[in-house]
Design a protein around this motif. Structure first.
Motif, PDB file in Angstrom:
ATOM      1  N   ALA A   1      11.096   8.179  20.666  1.00  0.00           N
ATOM      2  CA  ALA A   1      10.114   7.777  19.658  1.00  0.00           C
ATOM      3  C   ALA A   1      10.100   6.257  19.546  1.00  0.00           C
ATOM      4  O   ALA A   1      11.144   5.612  19.603  1.00  0.00           O
ATOM      5  N   THR A   2       8.919   5.683  19.365  1.00  0.00           N
ATOM      6  CA  THR A   2       8.796   4.238  19.181  1.00  0.00           C
ATOM      7  C   THR A   2       9.306   3.847  17.794  1.00  0.00           C
ATOM      8  O   THR A   2       9.959   2.819  17.618  1.00  0.00           O
ATOM      9  N   ALA A   3       8.982   4.669  16.800  1.00  0.00           N
ATOM     10  CA  ALA A   3       9.460   4.428  15.429  1.00  0.00           C
ATOM     11  C   ALA A   3       9.440   5.757  14.687  1.00  0.00           C
ATOM     12  O   ALA A   3       8.655   6.646  15.024  1.00  0.00           O
ATOM     13  N   VAL A   4      10.328   5.869  13.674  1.00  0.00           N
ATOM     14  CA  VAL A   4      10.500   7.131  12.953  1.00  0.00           C
ATOM     15  C   VAL A   4      10.476   6.851  11.453  1.00  0.00           C
ATOM     16  O   VAL A   4      11.124   5.916  10.977  1.00  0.00           O
ATOM     17  N   PHE A   5       9.733   7.695  10.720  1.00  0.00           N
ATOM     18  CA  PHE A   5       9.596   7.520   9.262  1.00  0.00           C
ATOM     19  C   PHE A   5       9.869   8.855   8.571  1.00  0.00           C
ATOM     20  O   PHE A   5       9.297   9.871   8.942  1.00  0.00           O
ATOM     21  N   GLY A   6      10.740   8.842   7.562  1.00  0.00           N
ATOM     22  CA  GLY A   6      11.024  10.054   6.789  1.00  0.00           C
ATOM     23  C   GLY A   6      10.556   9.884   5.363  1.00  0.00           C
ATOM     24  O   GLY A   6      10.373   8.756   4.883  1.00  0.00           O
ATOM     25  N   TYR A   7      10.385  11.004   4.668  1.00  0.00           N
ATOM     26  CA  TYR A   7      10.010  10.942   3.250  1.00  0.00           C
ATOM     27  C   TYR A   7      11.084  10.165   2.475  1.00  0.00           C
ATOM     28  O   TYR A   7      12.264  10.270   2.787  1.00  0.00           O
ATOM     29  N   HIS A   8      10.659   9.473   1.452  1.00  0.00           N
ATOM     30  CA  HIS A   8      11.611   8.818   0.546  1.00  0.00           C
ATOM     31  C   HIS A   8      11.983   9.731  -0.614  1.00  0.00           C
ATOM     32  O   HIS A   8      12.937   9.445  -1.339  1.00  0.00           O
ATOM     33  N   CYS A   9      11.187  10.761  -0.839  1.00  0.00           N
ATOM     34  CA  CYS A   9      11.353  11.571  -2.060  1.00  0.00           C
ATOM     35  C   CYS A   9      11.642  13.032  -1.743  1.00  0.00           C
ATOM     36  O   CYS A   9      11.077  13.601  -0.819  1.00  0.00           O
ATOM     37  N   SER A  10      12.484  13.623  -2.547  1.00  0.00           N
ATOM     38  CA  SER A  10      12.725  15.062  -2.532  1.00  0.00           C
ATOM     39  C   SER A  10      12.845  15.480  -4.000  1.00  0.00           C
ATOM     40  O   SER A  10      13.805  15.086  -4.629  1.00  0.00           O
ATOM     41  N   PRO A  11      11.915  16.220  -4.594  1.00  0.00           N
ATOM     42  CA  PRO A  11      10.748  16.887  -4.015  1.00  0.00           C
ATOM     43  C   PRO A  11       9.850  15.932  -3.212  1.00  0.00           C
ATOM     44  O   PRO A  11       9.724  14.759  -3.569  1.00  0.00           O
ATOM     45  N   HIS A  12       9.223  16.491  -2.171  1.00  0.00           N
ATOM     46  CA  HIS A  12       8.468  15.666  -1.224  1.00  0.00           C
ATOM     47  C   HIS A  12       7.070  15.328  -1.746  1.00  0.00           C
ATOM     48  O   HIS A  12       6.066  15.748  -1.188  1.00  0.00           O
ATOM     49  N   ILE A  13       7.040  14.540  -2.800  1.00  0.00           N
ATOM     50  CA  ILE A  13       5.740  14.172  -3.375  1.00  0.00           C
ATOM     51  C   ILE A  13       5.084  13.039  -2.581  1.00  0.00           C
ATOM     52  O   ILE A  13       3.948  12.676  -2.846  1.00  0.00           O
ATOM     53  N   ASP A  14       5.828  12.480  -1.603  1.00  0.00           N
ATOM     54  CA  ASP A  14       5.310  11.317  -0.868  1.00  0.00           C
ATOM     55  C   ASP A  14       5.001  11.637   0.597  1.00  0.00           C
ATOM     56  O   ASP A  14       5.117  10.751   1.454  1.00  0.00           O
ATOM     57  N   MET A  15       4.595  12.862   0.881  1.00  0.00           N
ATOM     58  CA  MET A  15       4.246  13.191   2.275  1.00  0.00           C
ATOM     59  C   MET A  15       3.100  12.294   2.757  1.00  0.00           C
ATOM     60  O   MET A  15       3.142  11.756   3.867  1.00  0.00           O
ATOM     61  N   GLY A  16       2.060  12.168   1.927  1.00  0.00           N
ATOM     62  CA  GLY A  16       0.916  11.333   2.308  1.00  0.00           C
ATOM     63  C   GLY A  16       1.346   9.888   2.516  1.00  0.00           C
ATOM     64  O   GLY A  16       0.959   9.245   3.498  1.00  0.00           O
ATOM     65  N   LYS A  17       2.187   9.370   1.619  1.00  0.00           N
ATOM     66  CA  LYS A  17       2.644   7.967   1.736  1.00  0.00           C
ATOM     67  C   LYS A  17       3.464   7.765   3.012  1.00  0.00           C
ATOM     68  O   LYS A  17       3.420   6.700   3.620  1.00  0.00           O
ATOM     69  N   THR A  18       4.225   8.792   3.396  1.00  0.00           N
ATOM     70  CA  THR A  18       5.018   8.691   4.634  1.00  0.00           C
ATOM     71  C   THR A  18       4.082   8.566   5.837  1.00  0.00           C
ATOM     72  O   THR A  18       4.314   7.749   6.739  1.00  0.00           O
ATOM     73  N   GLY A  19       3.020   9.373   5.821  1.00  0.00           N
ATOM     74  CA  GLY A  19       2.011   9.258   6.885  1.00  0.00           C
ATOM     75  C   GLY A  19       1.385   7.869   6.900  1.00  0.00           C
ATOM     76  O   GLY A  19       1.117   7.302   7.961  1.00  0.00           O
ATOM     77  N   GLU A  20       1.182   7.300   5.707  1.00  0.00           N
ATOM     78  CA  GLU A  20       0.600   5.949   5.634  1.00  0.00           C
ATOM     79  C   GLU A  20       1.557   4.907   6.213  1.00  0.00           C
ATOM     80  O   GLU A  20       1.136   4.009   6.954  1.00  0.00           O
ATOM     81  N   ARG A  21       2.857   5.028   5.890  1.00  0.00           N
ATOM     82  CA  ARG A  21       3.839   4.057   6.424  1.00  0.00           C
ATOM     83  C   ARG A  21       3.842   4.104   7.952  1.00  0.00           C
ATOM     84  O   ARG A  21       3.837   3.080   8.625  1.00  0.00           O
ATOM     85  N   ALA A  22       3.832   5.334   8.482  1.00  0.00           N
ATOM     86  CA  ALA A  22       3.838   5.498   9.946  1.00  0.00           C
ATOM     87  C   ALA A  22       2.525   4.970  10.537  1.00  0.00           C
ATOM     88  O   ALA A  22       2.520   4.279  11.562  1.00  0.00           O
ATOM     89  N   GLY A  23       1.411   5.276   9.858  1.00  0.00           N
ATOM     90  CA  GLY A  23       0.096   4.851  10.353  1.00  0.00           C
ATOM     91  C   GLY A  23      -0.026   3.329  10.391  1.00  0.00           C
ATOM     92  O   GLY A  23      -0.515   2.755  11.374  1.00  0.00           O
ATOM     93  N   TYR A  24       0.443   2.658   9.326  1.00  0.00           N
ATOM     94  CA  TYR A  24       0.377   1.191   9.312  1.00  0.00           C
ATOM     95  C   TYR A  24       1.255   0.587  10.398  1.00  0.00           C
ATOM     96  O   TYR A  24       0.894  -0.409  11.025  1.00  0.00           O
ATOM     97  N   CYS A  25       2.424   1.200  10.603  1.00  0.00           N
ATOM     98  CA  CYS A  25       3.313   0.699  11.656  1.00  0.00           C
ATOM     99  C   CYS A  25       2.597   0.785  13.003  1.00  0.00           C
ATOM    100  O   CYS A  25       2.648  -0.155  13.807  1.00  0.00           O
ATOM    101  N   MET A  26       1.914   1.899  13.240  1.00  0.00           N
ATOM    102  CA  MET A  26       1.175   2.076  14.508  1.00  0.00           C
ATOM    103  C   MET A  26       0.094   0.996  14.658  1.00  0.00           C
ATOM    104  O   MET A  26       0.000   0.323  15.699  1.00  0.00           O
ATOM    105  N   ILE A  27      -0.698   0.817  13.591  1.00  0.00           N
ATOM    106  CA  ILE A  27      -1.821  -0.123  13.694  1.00  0.00           C
ATOM    107  C   ILE A  27      -1.314  -1.559  13.876  1.00  0.00           C
ATOM    108  O   ILE A  27      -1.811  -2.307  14.720  1.00  0.00           O
TER     109      ILE A  27
END
Ligand SMILES: [Zn+2]
Length: 490
Positions: free
Chosen positions: A152-178
């Motif tokens: 993997a080029t980069a890996v991002f995990g949720y910061h929260c459990s309960p996983h209320i930040d699934m969308g935010k995790t996707g955003e962190r990964a997406g910004y890293c890609m862009i």
């Protein structure tokens, strides 16, 4: 700029023998443009990928995205099918895309594979070559070792459990890609593993001491003068694999020293706090937990929530049987998985009275079925869009569903593995959470996002089922017990 999106997100309980098959995954599978249409705006990792890419004017192309609620291992056939679909899809698109955003879980197993998530990445890497950006979003409960960073080029995990930040995790990964594709950053990751395994029930990021570790991670991100993203993974103890347990990954902008220092700092903290992490919550036995709930409910202003925490198939019956035995009143028992009982209720029809054997069928530790008798308040094929914070906006298909009123207990029976964790199991059927004295849930952590406010008290009950909090009692074969806490010094 054009980016591909794919997902194969699944957490496995190794001890449950029923495999999760292609048919199960197909119920939640989207392909091509459908991924973007169905998951846009949802609080999911893919929803986060899509949101960021569309905001930044990036073209998207969907390959396949599927997931299932955690039960037994994925079948080898399912693993092979979705791995081939993703890797071959990327190979075909290779010349027209700039990178792939991938949503995996990190705690999948199959009957023959101990780390299929890395096997998927290995397969993808073999098809797309060494320099193609492959950026991955993972669950906080991923079991990892350093090998993931080979592929993997980069890996991002949720910061929260309960996983209320699934969308935010996707955003962190997406910004890293862009930012990577624009040449603004060059992701360099580092990994550390403290060799600590804790029960799932203890992995609540708002509870001490995990809260202090997460707060420290956020502080380190803030203090850093350059880009750094930190993921603390708590691991999933019911997947019997050699890399089970906590791990830490940092993504830096070409700063291996900072990345290494950061993972080591956090890994050392986790090791130092291992005893407190293991016992972050108190657990009761069945008889004491139920008696306490009945006693507390006499004076409580809000419902008492009981959590049958060891249940992994949504059909454990230990607590329901005890509630009937102790004659608890005004109880709600939402979402017991039992397709046969739900079908029998559908056949009998709404308004009729029925005697049913419910739950406890899935395996030898599920507690065996309980006989209930009551009036059928609802019977039908139920589906709705989730309104709670976890996976908000996604379509949930419960299949044949029945609601039975025994006089003291209202039980809803469903045909898809799903844990009640928000208010939907009540409001979707015309009830309100606050009208009940005692509510029996099976969600381990996610329910807290909603029920900490709604409940007067949360009582965690442990049972002999496969998700027991007593990890030293589980028949591990692959976990490295000679090296890992709690087995080394329990
Ligand atoms: Zn998780």
């Amino acid at each position: 700029m054009r980016i591909a999106i794919a997902g194969f997100n699944f957490e496995s309980v190794s001890f449950i023998l029923q495999e999760t098959t292609i048919d199960d995954f197909e119920k939640n599978a989207y392909r091509g443009e459908e991924i973007i249409e169905k998951l846009r705006g949802t609080n999911t990792v893919a929803g986060g990928f899509i949101g960021v890419c569309e905001h930044e004017g990036v073209d998207l192309t969907g390959i396949v995205s599927t997931s299932c609620l955690p039960v037994g291992p994925a079948s080898d056939k399912a693993f092979e099918k979705y791995t081939a679909e993703i890797s071959e899809g990327l190979q075909n698109l290779r010349n027209s895309i700039d990178g792939v955003l991938l949503h995996l879980h990190g705690a999948m197993t199959t009957p023959t594979r101990l780390d299929p998530d890395v096997d998927i990445l290995k397969e993808i890497r073999s098809k797309v070559g060494p320099d193609f950006p492959v950026i991955v979003g993972l669950d906080l409960h991923a079991n990892l070792d350093e090998s993931i960073l080979e592929y993997a080029t980069a890996v991002f995990g949720y910061h929260c459990s309960p996983h209320i930040d699934m969308g935010k995790t996707g955003e962190r990964a997406g910004y890293c890609m862009i930012r990577t594709l624009r040449g603004d950053i060059r992701p360099v990751c580092r990994f550390a593993k403290p060799k600590v395994i804790v029960p799932g029930i203890s992995t609540v990021t708002e509870l001490a001491p995990l809260s202090s570790i997460m707060a420290h991670a956020r502080q380190l991100e803030k203090q850093a003068k350059t880009y750094i993203d930190i993921s603390v993974f708590a691991g999933f103890p019911y997947a019997d694999v050699p890399n089970c347990g906590f791990s830490v990954i940092t993504v830096s902008d070409n700063d291996p020293e900072l990345a290494k220092r950061t993972v080591e700092d956090l890994s050392n903290r986790i090791w130092e706090l291992r005893h407190e992490l293991y016992r972050a919550v108190s657990v009761y036995n069945v008889a004491d937990g139920v008696a306490l709930a009945i006693e507390m409910a006499k004076t409580a202003e809000k419902p008492i929530v009981l959590v049958e925490q060891a249940d992994r198939m949504n059909d454990s019956t230990y607590v329901l049987r005890e509630l009937l035995h102790q004659k608890a009143k005004n109880v709600a028992c939402p979402y017991i998985w039992d397709p046969k009982a739900a079908a029998a209720a559908l056949e009998a029809g709404e308004g009729s009275t029925i005697s049913l054997q419910v739950g406890g069928h899935s395996h030898s530790r599920a507690g065996g079925p309980v006989t209930i008798e009551g009036k059928i308040l609802y019977a039908g094929n139920k589906e709705y869009r989730i309104t709670g914070p976890i996976k908000r906006g996604t379509l949930l298909r419960l299949g044949t569903t029945a609601v039975i009123d025994t006089g003291n207990i209202i039980i809803s029976i469903i045909s898809t593995h799903f844990s009640a964790m928000d208010e939907d199991p009540f409001v979707q059927f015309g009830f309100r959470v606050q009208d009940f004295d005692i509510i029996l849930l099976r969600s381990k952590v996610h329910f807290r996002a909603v029920y900490e406010k709604l409940a007067d008290e949360i009582i965690i009950i442990d049972t002999p089922d496969w998700g027991t909090a007593a990890l030293t009692c589980l028949p591990y074969k692959h976990v490295l017990k000679k090296e890992y806490f709690p087995f080394t010094e329990y």
